[in-house]
Design a protein around this motif. Sequence first.
Motif: not given
Length: 211
Positions: A18-21, A38-39, A47-48
């Motif tokens: 998702r980060a790449g998107e 959230a996504d 995440v942390y």
Amino acid sequence: MPRPKTHDLALRVRLLDRAGELLSGEGAAALSLRRLAADVGTSTTAVYSLFGGKPALVRELYVEAFQRLGKRLRAVVPTGDPADDLVRLGIAYRDSALADPHLYSVMFGATVPGFEPDDTATAQSRAALAPLLDVIRAGTESGVFTDAGGTMAMACWGLVHGLVSLELCGNLPPDLDVATTYEHALRANTAGWTRRQSTVVDQVVPADRVD
């Protein structure tokens, strides 16, 4: 019973994808840890826990992208024919880009201003292309290729990178048979580096089109 582990490898992969998107589709400003969490349907705590923060997340995304490319290239088992193996590596390179188009700009574009891979990440990125170097080395040592001063690897990489970039950006003619054209380009490029050029060229140009 032990509590199920929620911050697992599957979640890590979803977050990286998702980060790449977000980076490839909307730019660096779109990548916030709150939105990312959230996504994906998790928490910023997750995440942390997995990455330690945004800079580490970007670094891991960069490394992950090259690891996936390297895995595709290493799956091409050498056949003993370096010229054919080189073409097969080129096809695997395109397959990797099409499978993870959101990671391509992370590898080769300045998607995150100010991001510079550290020495370890840089080494991992270069290791992804080791199969290309191995095939060229084998072909040169066996006399199949006529590599001049180590320029062959850069030329081959430049060809596939350029064609794949054009395809991912939608800059190729809409009626083009991309897969066939791409393979023909790979074989023509290989012909330029091989001592048995006529054999490779015959595979590229149909006999009824040779004057």
